[in-house]
Design a protein around this motif. Structure first.
Motif, PDB file in Angstrom:
ATOM      1  N   LEU A   9       0.813  -1.206   0.000  1.00 53.75           N
ATOM      2  CA  LEU A   9       0.000   0.000   0.000  1.00 53.75           C
ATOM      3  C   LEU A   9       0.851   1.262   0.000  1.00 53.75           C
ATOM      4  O   LEU A   9       1.622   1.515   0.933  1.00 53.75           O
ATOM      5  N   ASP A  10       0.738   2.036  -1.071  1.00 54.15           N
ATOM      6  CA  ASP A  10       1.356   3.363  -1.108  1.00 54.15           C
ATOM      7  C   ASP A  10       0.681   4.248  -0.047  1.00 54.15           C
ATOM      8  O   ASP A  10      -0.432   3.952   0.406  1.00 54.15           O
ATOM      9  N   ILE A  11       1.348   5.331   0.337  1.00 57.35           N
ATOM     10  CA  ILE A  11       0.813   6.185   1.403  1.00 57.35           C
ATOM     11  C   ILE A  11       0.184   7.469   0.859  1.00 57.35           C
ATOM     12  O   ILE A  11      -1.023   7.649   0.891  1.00 57.35           O
ATOM     13  N   ASP A  12       1.007   8.380   0.358  1.00 60.63           N
ATOM     14  CA  ASP A  12       0.503   9.696  -0.054  1.00 60.63           C
ATOM     15  C   ASP A  12      -0.311   9.597  -1.336  1.00 60.63           C
ATOM     16  O   ASP A  12       0.153   9.058  -2.344  1.00 60.63           O
ATOM     17  N   GLY A  13      -1.542  10.099  -1.278  1.00 53.28           N
ATOM     18  CA  GLY A  13      -2.431  10.015  -2.430  1.00 53.28           C
ATOM     19  C   GLY A  13      -3.152   8.692  -2.534  1.00 53.28           C
ATOM     20  O   GLY A  13      -3.989   8.501  -3.423  1.00 53.28           O
ATOM     21  N   THR A  14      -2.847   7.767  -1.616  1.00 55.07           N
ATOM     22  CA  THR A  14      -3.443   6.424  -1.637  1.00 55.07           C
ATOM     23  C   THR A  14      -4.076   6.120  -0.280  1.00 55.07           C
ATOM     24  O   THR A  14      -5.279   6.231  -0.107  1.00 55.07           O
ATOM     25  N   LEU A  15      -3.243   5.741   0.687  1.00 62.38           N
ATOM     26  CA  LEU A  15      -3.743   5.503   2.049  1.00 62.38           C
ATOM     27  C   LEU A  15      -4.295   6.789   2.663  1.00 62.38           C
ATOM     28  O   LEU A  15      -5.328   6.783   3.337  1.00 62.38           O
ATOM     29  N   LEU A  16      -3.585   7.907   2.421  1.00 61.46           N
ATOM     30  CA  LEU A  16      -3.974   9.186   3.017  1.00 61.46           C
ATOM     31  C   LEU A  16      -4.868   9.980   2.068  1.00 61.46           C
ATOM     32  O   LEU A  16      -4.637   9.997   0.858  1.00 61.46           O
ATOM     33  N   ASN A  17      -5.855  10.649   2.624  1.00 60.56           N
ATOM     34  CA  ASN A  17      -6.700  11.513   1.800  1.00 60.56           C
ATOM     35  C   ASN A  17      -6.007  12.850   1.561  1.00 60.56           C
ATOM     36  O   ASN A  17      -4.845  13.035   1.957  1.00 60.56           O
ATOM     37  N   SER A  18      -6.694  13.789   0.936  1.00 57.87           N
ATOM     38  CA  SER A  18      -6.043  15.045   0.580  1.00 57.87           C
ATOM     39  C   SER A  18      -5.750  15.925   1.792  1.00 57.87           C
ATOM     40  O   SER A  18      -5.035  16.914   1.683  1.00 57.87           O
ATOM     41  N   LYS A  24     -11.758   6.860   8.527  1.00 57.84           N
ATOM     42  CA  LYS A  24     -12.282   5.863   9.474  1.00 57.84           C
ATOM     43  C   LYS A  24     -12.583   4.549   8.768  1.00 57.84           C
ATOM     44  O   LYS A  24     -12.266   3.466   9.259  1.00 57.84           O
ATOM     45  N   LYS A  25     -13.202   4.625   7.594  1.00 54.38           N
ATOM     46  CA  LYS A  25     -13.562   3.415   6.852  1.00 54.38           C
ATOM     47  C   LYS A  25     -12.320   2.632   6.440  1.00 54.38           C
ATOM     48  O   LYS A  25     -12.288   1.396   6.554  1.00 54.38           O
ATOM     49  N   THR A  26     -11.291   3.344   5.978  1.00 50.65           N
ATOM     50  CA  THR A  26     -10.051   2.669   5.578  1.00 50.65           C
ATOM     51  C   THR A  26      -9.396   1.987   6.774  1.00 50.65           C
ATOM     52  O   THR A  26      -8.930   0.849   6.676  1.00 50.65           O
ATOM     53  N   LYS A  27      -9.378   2.655   7.921  1.00 54.72           N
ATOM     54  CA  LYS A  27      -8.831   2.049   9.141  1.00 54.72           C
ATOM     55  C   LYS A  27      -9.569   0.771   9.503  1.00 54.72           C
ATOM     56  O   LYS A  27      -8.956  -0.245   9.847  1.00 54.72           O
ATOM     57  N   GLU A  28     -10.888   0.821   9.432  1.00 58.47           N
ATOM     58  CA  GLU A  28     -11.703  -0.345   9.796  1.00 58.47           C
ATOM     59  C   GLU A  28     -11.412  -1.538   8.896  1.00 58.47           C
ATOM     60  O   GLU A  28     -11.284  -2.680   9.360  1.00 58.47           O
ATOM     61  N   VAL A  41      -0.009  -6.186   5.851  1.00 57.03           N
ATOM     62  CA  VAL A  41      -0.253  -4.920   5.142  1.00 57.03           C
ATOM     63  C   VAL A  41       1.065  -4.152   5.168  1.00 57.03           C
ATOM     64  O   VAL A  41       1.513  -3.699   6.222  1.00 57.03           O
ATOM     65  N   ILE A  42       1.702  -4.046   4.008  1.00 57.03           N
ATOM     66  CA  ILE A  42       3.022  -3.432   3.895  1.00 57.03           C
ATOM     67  C   ILE A  42       2.884  -2.015   3.362  1.00 57.03           C
ATOM     68  O   ILE A  42       2.377  -1.799   2.259  1.00 57.03           O
ATOM     69  N   LEU A  43       3.342  -1.050   4.152  1.00 63.24           N
ATOM     70  CA  LEU A  43       3.334   0.341   3.698  1.00 63.24           C
ATOM     71  C   LEU A  43       4.580   0.578   2.849  1.00 63.24           C
ATOM     72  O   LEU A  43       5.711   0.319   3.287  1.00 63.24           O
ATOM     73  N   VAL A  44       4.361   1.050   1.625  1.00 61.50           N
ATOM     74  CA  VAL A  44       5.410   1.193   0.614  1.00 61.50           C
ATOM     75  C   VAL A  44       5.425   2.653   0.177  1.00 61.50           C
ATOM     76  O   VAL A  44       4.476   3.121  -0.447  1.00 61.50           O
ATOM     77  N   ASP A 259     -12.405   6.844  -0.079  1.00 64.02           N
ATOM     78  CA  ASP A 259     -12.107   5.532   0.509  1.00 64.02           C
ATOM     79  C   ASP A 259     -11.746   4.483  -0.542  1.00 64.02           C
ATOM     80  O   ASP A 259     -12.157   3.323  -0.456  1.00 64.02           O
ATOM     81  N   GLY A 260     -10.931   4.896  -1.525  1.00 63.28           N
ATOM     82  CA  GLY A 260     -10.558   3.986  -2.605  1.00 63.28           C
ATOM     83  C   GLY A 260      -9.817   2.744  -2.137  1.00 63.28           C
ATOM     84  O   GLY A 260     -10.019   1.651  -2.674  1.00 63.28           O
TER      85      GLY A 260
END
Length: 271
Positions: A9-18, A24-28, A41-44, A259-260
């Motif tokens: 999972l990429d972080i900026d623009g992916t895991l994180l919103n603008s 909350k939904k992504t965390k759940e 779940v690997i943060l890349v 919440d993509g």
């Protein structure tokens, strides 16, 4: 299709919103796959370790991390699995170009961030990442690294889009084979060693977890995510990704503000 056994999972623009937050939904959804289904779940990211570890804590996951777009890979206990750097001679040349054009330059090595002076660009980056840089004379730092036979994992150049385009062209005309250079947004130019990518780092973790590429889902939004989107069994591009990234994906999910990530994980894993 094989069962998914790893999420990259990429972080900026992916895991994180603008707003640079995890919804909350992504965390759940990540809580379900990471802690109930026991899927790593690997943060890349192109970020440094400090810029990733606090997000892991927020998500309640303990896994290896991929930093600097693959130049540094660490296990969950902070042991280094792979560490690639840029030669100081290359850094000096880029530094000369930066001075010539008038661009901010940040240097990242291991878990440290170095700048020559605090300016609007470093202040902006610090606000996004919650990390304070070390202010140091670059010439002195280059001399130390030459003596140590080491160098930075990543260079980040920040400026107005016209200056970033000019710098990109100038560096590529001199260093096309030695550096991996890409604009992560119109005002950011990221530079890593040419022999690393997010995919090369993922391959290290595939061996560690005994996972096949067909068992990986990779989700990203930018050009440095193309290699892992193309490589993974399921490659997902965010709805906010450029068309040049989307064309490599098996699936295009919603944007990072819709919440993509959660949508893609639900589609391929939870459902």
């Amino acid at each position: 299709m094989n069962k998914i056994k790893m999420i990259c999972l990429d972080i900026d623009g992916t895991l994180l919103n603008s707003e640079h937050k995890i919804s909350k939904k992504t965390k759940e959804v990540i809580e379900i796959v990471a802690n109930q289904k026991q899927i790593p779940v690997i943060l890349v990211s192109a970020r440094m370790p400090k810029g990733i570890l606090f997000l892991q804590k927020e998500l309640n996951i303990e896994q290896p991390i991929i930093c600097y777009s693959g130049a540094l890979v660490m296990d969950k206990d902070a042991n280094i699995l792979s560490n690639c750097s840029i030669e100081v001679s290359e850094v000096r040349q880029v530094h000369n170009f930066v001075k010539e054009i008038g661009v901010h330059m940040s240097l990242y090595k291991d878990d440290e961030w170095y700048i020559e002076e605090i300016d609007e660009w470093s202040s902006q980056e610090s606000a996004i990442t919650n990390i304070a840089p070390n202010v140091i004379n670059f010439t002195d730092l280059f001399n130390v690294w030459e003596q140590e036979k080491s160098g930075p994992n990543k260079l980040l150049c920040m400026a107005e889009p016209n200056k970033i385009k000019a710098l990109d062209l100038l560096i590529k005309s001199y260093h096309s084979n030695n550096l991996n250079i890409y604009p992560s947004k119109p005002t950011y130019l990221e530079i890593m060693p040419s022999n690393v990518s997010k995919t090369s780092a993922i391959e290290i973790l595939m061996s560690k977890f005994n996972i096949q590429r067909s068992e990986i889902i990779a989700i990203g939004d930018n050009y440095n995510d193309i290699s892992m989107i193309e490589f993974a069994g399921v490659g997902v591009a965010m709805g906010n990704a450029p068309e040049g990234v989307k064309r490599y994906a098996d699936y295009i999910t919603s944007t990072n503000d819709e919440d993509g990530v959660a949508m893609a994980i639900k589609k391929y894993i939870i459902s």
